[in-house]
Design an enzyme around this catalytic site. Sequence first.
Site, PDB file in Angstrom:
ATOM      1  N   PRO A 239     -12.604  19.477   7.394  1.00 56.11           N
ATOM      2  CA  PRO A 239     -12.236  18.335   6.549  1.00 56.11           C
ATOM      3  C   PRO A 239     -13.460  17.739   5.868  1.00 56.11           C
ATOM      4  O   PRO A 239     -14.529  17.620   6.468  1.00 56.11           O
ATOM      5  CB  PRO A 239     -11.622  17.354   7.548  1.00 56.11           C
ATOM      6  CG  PRO A 239     -11.158  18.203   8.689  1.00 56.11           C
ATOM      7  CD  PRO A 239     -12.158  19.312   8.776  1.00 56.11           C
ATOM      8  N   GLU A 240     -13.292  17.369   4.603  1.00 55.98           N
ATOM      9  CA  GLU A 240     -14.402  16.779   3.857  1.00 55.98           C
ATOM     10  C   GLU A 240     -14.291  15.254   3.883  1.00 55.98           C
ATOM     11  O   GLU A 240     -13.352  14.685   4.438  1.00 55.98           O
ATOM     12  CB  GLU A 240     -14.427  17.359   2.449  1.00 55.98           C
ATOM     13  CG  GLU A 240     -14.508  18.891   2.501  1.00 55.98           C
ATOM     14  CD  GLU A 240     -14.922  19.557   1.207  1.00 55.98           C
ATOM     15  OE1 GLU A 240     -15.632  18.939   0.392  1.00 55.98           O
ATOM     16  OE2 GLU A 240     -14.530  20.729   1.011  1.00 55.98           O
TER      17      GLU A 240
ATOM     18  N   LYS B 165     -18.744  12.897   7.140  1.00 58.64           N
ATOM     19  CA  LYS B 165     -17.717  13.574   7.933  1.00 58.64           C
ATOM     20  C   LYS B 165     -17.583  12.977   9.330  1.00 58.64           C
ATOM     21  O   LYS B 165     -16.986  13.597  10.219  1.00 58.64           O
ATOM     22  CB  LYS B 165     -18.043  15.064   8.021  1.00 58.64           C
ATOM     23  CG  LYS B 165     -18.069  15.756   6.659  1.00 58.64           C
ATOM     24  CD  LYS B 165     -18.365  17.239   6.785  1.00 58.64           C
ATOM     25  CE  LYS B 165     -18.419  17.904   5.422  1.00 58.64           C
ATOM     26  NZ  LYS B 165     -18.660  19.360   5.504  1.00 58.64           N
TER      27      LYS B 165
ATOM     28  N   ASN C 126     -17.207  22.505   1.425  1.00 61.93           N
ATOM     29  CA  ASN C 126     -17.140  23.717   0.628  1.00 61.93           C
ATOM     30  C   ASN C 126     -16.356  23.554  -0.676  1.00 61.93           C
ATOM     31  O   ASN C 126     -16.712  24.123  -1.703  1.00 61.93           O
ATOM     32  CB  ASN C 126     -16.517  24.843   1.463  1.00 61.93           C
ATOM     33  CG  ASN C 126     -17.072  26.198   1.109  1.00 61.93           C
ATOM     34  OD1 ASN C 126     -18.155  26.300   0.555  1.00 61.93           O
ATOM     35  ND2 ASN C 126     -16.324  27.235   1.428  1.00 61.93           N
TER      36      ASN C 126
ATOM     37  N   ARG D 283     -29.644   9.791   9.992  1.00 66.32           N
ATOM     38  CA  ARG D 283     -29.872  11.222   9.724  1.00 66.32           C
ATOM     39  C   ARG D 283     -29.097  11.712   8.518  1.00 66.32           C
ATOM     40  O   ARG D 283     -29.275  12.862   8.097  1.00 66.32           O
ATOM     41  CB  ARG D 283     -29.476  12.061  10.954  1.00 66.32           C
ATOM     42  CG  ARG D 283     -30.260  11.777  12.216  1.00 66.32           C
ATOM     43  CD  ARG D 283     -30.082  12.885  13.232  1.00 66.32           C
ATOM     44  NE  ARG D 283     -28.707  13.033  13.664  1.00 66.32           N
ATOM     45  CZ  ARG D 283     -28.208  12.478  14.776  1.00 66.32           C
ATOM     46  NH1 ARG D 283     -28.979  11.702  15.531  1.00 66.32           N
ATOM     47  NH2 ARG D 283     -26.943  12.674  15.122  1.00 66.32           N
TER      48      ARG D 283
ATOM     49  N   ARG E  63     -20.872  29.568   4.740  1.00 69.59           N
ATOM     50  CA  ARG E  63     -19.552  29.340   4.160  1.00 69.59           C
ATOM     51  C   ARG E  63     -19.410  30.149   2.881  1.00 69.59           C
ATOM     52  O   ARG E  63     -20.399  30.438   2.209  1.00 69.59           O
ATOM     53  CB  ARG E  63     -19.341  27.845   3.841  1.00 69.59           C
ATOM     54  CG  ARG E  63     -19.516  26.909   5.017  1.00 69.59           C
ATOM     55  CD  ARG E  63     -18.473  27.132   6.102  1.00 69.59           C
ATOM     56  NE  ARG E  63     -17.132  26.895   5.601  1.00 69.59           N
ATOM     57  CZ  ARG E  63     -16.575  25.678   5.494  1.00 69.59           C
ATOM     58  NH1 ARG E  63     -17.271  24.601   5.809  1.00 69.59           N
ATOM     59  NH2 ARG E  63     -15.340  25.544   5.061  1.00 69.59           N
TER      60      ARG E  63
END
Length: 269
Positions: free
Chosen positions: A2-3, A52, A166, A125, A258
């Site tokens: 999931p984005e 995410k 992706n 981060r 990916r």
Amino acid sequence: MPEGHTLHRLARQQTVLFAGRPVRVSSPQGRFAAGAELLDGRVLDRSTAYGKHLFGAFGGDVVHVHLGLYGTFTTGTGVPPAPKGALRMRWEGDGPDGGGVWTDLRGATACEVLTRPEVTAILDRLGPDPLRRGADGGRAYRRIAKSRTPVGALLMDQSVLAGVGNVYRAELLFRHRVSPFRPGHALAEDEWARMWADLVVLMRAGVKLGRIVTTLPADRARRRGPVDLADAHYVYRRTGLPCRICGTEVRTEEMVGRNLYWCPVCQAV
């Protein structure tokens, strides 16, 4: 995986359904038993998302969830179904209208209780999230402009840009006719400014729609009505099909683990 738009949509949903009221937290599978015991019966302040990552704040303790490749939330009303399989975490509560609500988490890469400083360490981060108010796209560009890494890889680096996966990678690069193999330092600042602005619009639309649609109406086979899956993207998962703009076959190869999709003519190096 999931984005970012999915996580922001989940955060909004959980806040509406559970925030401001006690939540019954359990871990039928048992892997989150200690965390569930710590949170059970406490009031959810709100759920938020960054990239995410999903965070559910219960006072000073925060549930951190990263769905990874296989994680899913299932949400419903009324009495929840009997627990089956690897059910990591379940929330139950009284919804905003007084009826019962529940949500189940399965398959997540991370499901843990963190302190506020531990949450801050995760956020530190990450690169800017296009869906966060006031996010600075220039911070991402400063990393991109110093790198020889292909821009197609940099867009997937969550320390550069948070929330892009992706689909958004492939579609954003195509929409701006940028080769995924171009080194980051060769991407002009004004190009990135246009890409960032476009990404903000696309991801906000993704939150609203609950899906990613990147094509313009003029480039779809069916220009009116709901956008079906075949018309939703320019290059993502269209290997071997003709480019919607020039007719060249869309190509694919692996980049940073990916599948990458691009048009070799529209996105020439």
